[in-house]
Scaffold this motif. Structure first.
Motif, PDB file in Angstrom:
ATOM      1  N   VAL A  75     -49.516 -10.696 -14.345  1.00  0.00           N
ATOM      2  CA  VAL A  75     -48.561  -9.498 -15.470  1.00  0.00           C
ATOM      3  C   VAL A  75     -49.338  -8.260 -15.402  1.00  0.00           C
ATOM      4  O   VAL A  75     -48.536  -7.077 -15.771  1.00  0.00           O
ATOM      5  N   LEU A  76     -50.904  -8.215 -15.221  1.00  0.00           N
ATOM      6  CA  LEU A  76     -51.572  -7.181 -15.400  1.00  0.00           C
ATOM      7  C   LEU A  76     -50.787  -6.217 -14.376  1.00  0.00           C
ATOM      8  O   LEU A  76     -50.519  -4.927 -13.772  1.00  0.00           O
ATOM      9  N   VAL A  77     -51.072  -6.848 -13.353  1.00  0.00           N
ATOM     10  CA  VAL A  77     -50.932  -5.781 -11.625  1.00  0.00           C
ATOM     11  C   VAL A  77     -49.324  -5.685 -11.816  1.00  0.00           C
ATOM     12  O   VAL A  77     -48.840  -4.218 -11.627  1.00  0.00           O
ATOM     13  N   TRP A  78     -48.190  -6.236 -12.372  1.00  0.00           N
ATOM     14  CA  TRP A  78     -46.687  -5.660 -12.266  1.00  0.00           C
ATOM     15  C   TRP A  78     -46.779  -4.134 -13.750  1.00  0.00           C
ATOM     16  O   TRP A  78     -45.411  -4.230 -13.631  1.00  0.00           O
ATOM     17  N   PHE A  79     -47.259  -4.985 -14.619  1.00  0.00           N
ATOM     18  CA  PHE A  79     -47.602  -3.999 -15.167  1.00  0.00           C
ATOM     19  C   PHE A  79     -48.144  -2.365 -15.519  1.00  0.00           C
ATOM     20  O   PHE A  79     -47.578  -1.857 -15.542  1.00  0.00           O
ATOM     21  N   LEU A  80     -49.371  -2.403 -14.212  1.00  0.00           N
ATOM     22  CA  LEU A  80     -49.974  -1.207 -13.573  1.00  0.00           C
ATOM     23  C   LEU A  80     -48.660  -0.266 -12.731  1.00  0.00           C
ATOM     24  O   LEU A  80     -48.502   0.482 -13.041  1.00  0.00           O
ATOM     25  N   GLY A  81     -48.159  -1.418 -12.270  1.00  0.00           N
ATOM     26  CA  GLY A  81     -46.454  -0.641 -11.385  1.00  0.00           C
ATOM     27  C   GLY A  81     -45.902  -0.285 -11.931  1.00  0.00           C
ATOM     28  O   GLY A  81     -45.416   1.208 -11.971  1.00  0.00           O
ATOM     29  N   GLY A  82     -45.513  -0.592 -13.251  1.00  0.00           N
ATOM     30  CA  GLY A  82     -44.194   0.129 -14.172  1.00  0.00           C
ATOM     31  C   GLY A  82     -44.735   1.262 -14.722  1.00  0.00           C
ATOM     32  O   GLY A  82     -44.063   1.735 -15.075  1.00  0.00           O
ATOM     33  N   TYR A  83     -45.937   0.727 -15.056  1.00  0.00           N
ATOM     34  CA  TYR A  83     -46.406   2.060 -16.057  1.00  0.00           C
ATOM     35  C   TYR A  83     -46.194   2.856 -15.319  1.00  0.00           C
ATOM     36  O   TYR A  83     -45.552   4.022 -15.590  1.00  0.00           O
ATOM     37  N   ALA A  84     -46.896   2.963 -13.793  1.00  0.00           N
ATOM     38  CA  ALA A  84     -47.476   4.083 -13.399  1.00  0.00           C
ATOM     39  C   ALA A  84     -45.738   4.901 -12.920  1.00  0.00           C
ATOM     40  O   ALA A  84     -45.458   5.897 -13.150  1.00  0.00           O
ATOM     41  N   LEU A  85     -44.558   4.053 -12.723  1.00  0.00           N
ATOM     42  CA  LEU A  85     -43.461   4.438 -12.898  1.00  0.00           C
ATOM     43  C   LEU A  85     -42.587   4.838 -14.080  1.00  0.00           C
ATOM     44  O   LEU A  85     -42.897   6.085 -14.046  1.00  0.00           O
ATOM     45  N   TYR A  86     -43.006   4.124 -14.661  1.00  0.00           N
ATOM     46  CA  TYR A  86     -41.569   4.878 -15.962  1.00  0.00           C
ATOM     47  C   TYR A  86     -42.954   5.715 -16.699  1.00  0.00           C
ATOM     48  O   TYR A  86     -42.133   6.334 -17.141  1.00  0.00           O
ATOM     49  N   SER A  87     -43.856   5.534 -16.974  1.00  0.00           N
ATOM     50  CA  SER A  87     -45.010   6.592 -17.695  1.00  0.00           C
ATOM     51  C   SER A  87     -44.644   8.120 -16.703  1.00  0.00           C
ATOM     52  O   SER A  87     -44.485   9.305 -17.998  1.00  0.00           O
ATOM     53  N   THR A  88     -44.410   8.224 -15.776  1.00  0.00           N
ATOM     54  CA  THR A  88     -44.583   9.534 -14.964  1.00  0.00           C
ATOM     55  C   THR A  88     -42.372   9.615 -15.511  1.00  0.00           C
ATOM     56  O   THR A  88     -42.667  11.187 -15.756  1.00  0.00           O
ATOM     57  N   LEU A  89     -41.939   8.840 -15.504  1.00  0.00           N
ATOM     58  CA  LEU A  89     -40.490   9.308 -15.794  1.00  0.00           C
ATOM     59  C   LEU A  89     -40.751   9.783 -16.974  1.00  0.00           C
ATOM     60  O   LEU A  89     -39.545  10.411 -17.456  1.00  0.00           O
ATOM     61  N   PHE A  90     -41.133   8.859 -17.726  1.00  0.00           N
ATOM     62  CA  PHE A  90     -41.185   9.410 -19.646  1.00  0.00           C
ATOM     63  C   PHE A  90     -41.479  10.473 -19.172  1.00  0.00           C
ATOM     64  O   PHE A  90     -41.413  11.483 -20.481  1.00  0.00           O
ATOM     65  N   ALA A  91     -42.724  11.409 -18.768  1.00  0.00           N
ATOM     66  CA  ALA A  91     -43.184  12.172 -18.777  1.00  0.00           C
ATOM     67  C   ALA A  91     -42.391  13.703 -18.093  1.00  0.00           C
ATOM     68  O   ALA A  91     -42.371  14.412 -18.790  1.00  0.00           O
ATOM     69  N   LEU A  92     -41.828  13.187 -17.567  1.00  0.00           N
ATOM     70  CA  LEU A  92     -40.874  13.972 -17.025  1.00  0.00           C
ATOM     71  C   LEU A  92     -39.530  14.383 -17.876  1.00  0.00           C
ATOM     72  O   LEU A  92     -39.337  15.863 -17.978  1.00  0.00           O
ATOM     73  N   ALA A  93     -38.933  13.523 -18.604  1.00  0.00           N
ATOM     74  CA  ALA A  93     -38.428  13.410 -19.776  1.00  0.00           C
ATOM     75  C   ALA A  93     -39.075  14.573 -20.385  1.00  0.00           C
ATOM     76  O   ALA A  93     -38.298  15.651 -20.846  1.00  0.00           O
ATOM     77  N   GLY A  94     -40.414  14.368 -21.330  1.00  0.00           N
ATOM     78  CA  GLY A  94     -40.465  15.183 -22.255  1.00  0.00           C
ATOM     79  C   GLY A  94     -40.765  16.629 -21.739  1.00  0.00           C
ATOM     80  O   GLY A  94     -40.915  17.287 -22.415  1.00  0.00           O
ATOM     81  N   SER A  95     -40.916  17.098 -20.784  1.00  0.00           N
ATOM     82  CA  SER A  95     -41.321  18.189 -19.859  1.00  0.00           C
ATOM     83  C   SER A  95     -40.127  18.971 -20.253  1.00  0.00           C
ATOM     84  O   SER A  95     -40.026  19.930 -20.326  1.00  0.00           O
ATOM     85  N   LEU A  96     -39.252  18.273 -20.832  1.00  0.00           N
ATOM     86  CA  LEU A  96     -37.495  18.827 -20.262  1.00  0.00           C
ATOM     87  C   LEU A  96     -37.488  19.325 -21.197  1.00  0.00           C
ATOM     88  O   LEU A  96     -36.472  19.967 -21.815  1.00  0.00           O
TER      89      LEU A  96
END
Lengths: 402, 312
Positions: A271-292
């Motif tokens: 769960v931890l491994v997939w959390f880290l991968g999922g967090y890296a992907l989704y939070s980057t996309l969320f940051a991108l959304a926030g920058s708009l």
């Protein structure tokens, strides 16, 4: 003195940005209160269960009208042991007393030996009835054997139960229900944490843009380092919260005397491994959304496409998770945005081959790198464009334009 | 030395900067003037490398501005911005660290500026709890941390009360004496005239005038003559038509006009208490350079009764 400056390396800058993020978040009253409440609620649940239920199911209180000088009581206790149920027999003189004791709730049931009758107050407890049947069968058998001339010791020898070992042909303990439960719990946990922490990143980026602080930051730190620092910093703060919650959960389970199956613990690293991968992907996309966007009010709308994918991945767990061997499930569980939720489910079910897990991880890393590249390029150009919300289409045009 | 060389930038159909060139030397305070929308903010962002230029280059000491050089530039953007919930001192030390100071130097710099700007007792308060004037001081401190080589300040005086204006003026003069190059934009032209040795005036993305303030005033094709009468007096200066009665008359003249002749006609019209003749003040130079009425200057030329004339 004015010469004492050093151009920080990329990691130095990312470290400073992440450090600020962690400090400010952990110091914030809202973080302390929400974490405190979370821990308190989780521990309180354990306390409530302990106080309310006590230490597991209590002893079975049996009122016995016995004509055989204690043999039935012994047989009941022995039968109870074989069924993992403690039996607490009480001798009563006659049937009417037995009825009264059961009626008053002082005993769970009464056994009238001469009438071969078992009395319950409201409904029949099947396990208790089965224990009584076994006890009686043992007594009857003993009487029969003694009637055929065996010694008491020989009878006891014949009746002593030898332990039985249960195994399955597939080798596991065959508990499919537990595997599905673990996979589902993992998906729920991952979904909630990805959504919560992704939203933290989203609002954090919008704060920097809406307050215009980003303009003084960008003359010191490149946009991609700001992005990395924010994602890492919020991730660490989130992990602190998560670790506290999980620790509280373990305390709570111990208090409630609930034994946790080993499968749950062995699923945690996955769960931890997939959390880290999922967090890296989704939070980057969320940051991108926030920058708009330039206002917090617009943040949810900008993040809607990402939230839709995340929720979609979550729902797919319930469509395909229960058919982990299907082709659709195999294909979907390696696609980066879906993998963090689907793959843990398939792994818990034991349906994912090493090759599939490896492929999913490689694609996941590639997806994260790609998201970083895209975000780094777009981020730089949109952070200073304040005013109306920038559409995803317009953001995409930056990639082609510059 | 900062050199902006033939810098151009367009945003779609809008030309923000059209081959803009100017320089700021160490120990020099340059006022950057222009009506709203003239391109000042874009030019300042270009100096801070926040804008990708279509043409031209910005250099520091002869080399294009790189990250190391920029780390030694202090910047106060037009749009102020800080983390609202961060403590003032934390905010300053964080920014000083990002500017390349080590932890001890960052703390020293933050405390020094808090003391100097009268914010020492607010060090632990959040930025959002400060008044807007105090927030502006913190924003200024962000630009000043670590003794920058170049200060780029976009409208640093806007929104300040007179006391804060004096403090900021003092601080800027100290920075100039220290050897910093300073570029500041402002609409308060008397202030710029007092502080700045040189100005750059831009309009519609072009530099329309640049140079030393006194040279620009002297080079102006116009002169002003102000005549003060003892009592309201009607006056018809030679070749300018009759003027209604007023205590003060102010004339805009081409440079080289024979003033004595005009004064003679004034003395003939009434009792002259005082007169003043000289080059236009900065706001008038500005107005002429921009070539159209703008919000900072009075309506042109008429010798209005009772209108005060700027001290320069």
């Amino acid at each position: 003195m004015s010469g004492q400056r050093r151009v920080l390396g990329g990691w130095g800058q990312v470290g400073l940005v992440a450090g600020r993020e962690i400090r400010e978040r952990v110091r914030a009253r809202s973080f302390q209160v929400s974490t405190g409440l979370l821990v308190l609620v989780i521990v309180a649940l354990g306390v409530i269960v302990r106080v309310g239920v006590g230490d597991g199911p209590g002893a079975l209180r049996v009122a016995v009208v016995d004509a055989d000088g204690g043999a039935l009581e012994q047989a009941l206790v022995a039968a109870g042991e074989r069924s993992d149920r403690e039996v607490d027999p009480v001798i009563v003189p006659d049937g009417s007393t037995a009825r009264r004791v059961v009626d008053d709730g002082d005993a769970d049931l009464a056994v009238l030996a001469e009438d071969r009758q078992v009395l319950f107050a409201d409904e029949v407890d099947e396990q208790a009835l089965s224990i009584v049947r076994q006890a009686w069968a043992a007594l009857d058998l003993r009487d029969a054997l003694v009637g055929h001339g065996l010694e008491e010791s020989e009878v006891a020898e014949a009746l002593s139960a030898r332990p039985i070992e249960a195994t399955t042909l597939s080798g596991g303990d065959g508990d499919d229900g537990l595997a599905i439960l673990v996979g589902t719990l993992a998906a729920i946990l991952l979904f909630i944490t990805l959504q919560t922490f992704g939203t933290y990143v989203l609002t954090g980026v919008v704060e920097e843009k809406s307050t215009a602080v980003v303009e003084v930051l960008l003359v010191r730190v490149p946009a991609r380092h700001l992005l990395a620092g924010k994602v890492i910093g919020i991730g660490v703060a989130a992990l602190i919260q998560l670790v506290l919650a999980v620790t509280a959960g373990m305390v709570s389970l111990a208090l409630a005397s609930v034994s946790v199956p080993g499968e749950v613990w062995s699923a945690l690293p996955m769960v931890l491994v997939w959390f880290l991968g999922g967090y890296a992907l989704y939070s980057t996309l969320f940051a991108l959304a926030g920058s708009l966007v330039s206002r917090q009010e617009d943040a949810q709308a900008a993040a809607a496409p990402i939230m839709t994918v995340l929720i979609g991945a979550y729902l797919l767990v319930f469509f395909f998770g229960y058919a982990p061997e299907s082709t659709a499930s195999r294909v979907m569980s390696v696609i980066p945005p879906l993998a963090p939720l689907l793959m843990p489910m398939r792994m818990a079910a034991g349906a994912a081959s090493v090759l599939e897990v490896g492929l999913a991880l490689v694609l996941m890393v590639a997806g994260v790198v790609l998201a970083w590249q895209l975000a780094g390029r777009i981020y730089n150009q949109v952070l200073l464009q304040r005013g109306t919300r920038i559409s995803w289409r317009a953001a995409g045009a930056f990639l082609r334009g510059d | 030395m900062l050199e902006v060389r033939s810098v151009a930038k367009r945003f779609g159909p809008v030309v923000a900067l059209d081959r803009v060139s100017f320089q700021v030397r160490p120990g020099e305070l340059v006022g950057f003037l222009g009506p709203n929308g003239a391109g000042k903010t874009t030019a300042m962002r270009a100096i801070m490398q926040l804008v990708a230029l279509d043409e031209g280059v910005v250099t520091w000491n002869g080399a294009p501005v790189d990250d190391a050089a920029r780390l030694r530039f202090g910047y106060m953007p037009a749009e102020r911005g800080m983390y609202p919930r961060m403590a003032v001192r934390d905010h300053l030390t964080y920014y000083a660290r990002l500017s390349g100071l080590d932890a001890a130097a960052a703390a020293r710099a933050a405390d020094g500026w808090l003391e100097r700007l009268g914010l020492a007792e607010r060090a632990g308060d959040t930025v959002q709890s400060l008044s807007s004037g105090n927030q502006q001081r913190v924003q200024l401190a962000l630009a000043l941390l670590g003794e920058p080589d170049l200060l780029v300040l976009d409208e640093p005086f806007s929104g300040l009360d007179p006391v804060a204006v004096d403090t900021l003026s003092e601080v800027l003069m100290e920075q100039v004496e220290r050897g910093a190059a300073v570029l500041l934009s402002s609409h308060q032209l008397d202030l710029v005239a007092d502080l700045c040795s040189a100005v750059v005036i831009v309009d519609r993305g072009r530099v329309v005038l640049r140079g030393e303030v006194d040279d620009l005033r002297a080079a102006s094709p116009v002169r002003h003559l102000e005549v003060e009468f003892a009592s309201p007096t009607a006056w018809s200066p030679d070749g300018m038509g009759p003027r209604p009665p007023a205590r003060r008359h102010r004339l805009e003249l081409p440079a080289g006009t024979a003033v004595e002749q005009l004064l003679g006609s004034a003395r003939a019209a009434g009792e002259v208490v005082a007169h003043r003749y000289g080059p236009p003040d900065l706001s008038e130079v500005f107005r002429h350079a921009v070539g159209r009425p703008v919000e900072v200057a009075p309506a042109p030329s008429d010798a209005e009764a009772g209108r005060d004339v700027g001290s320069r």
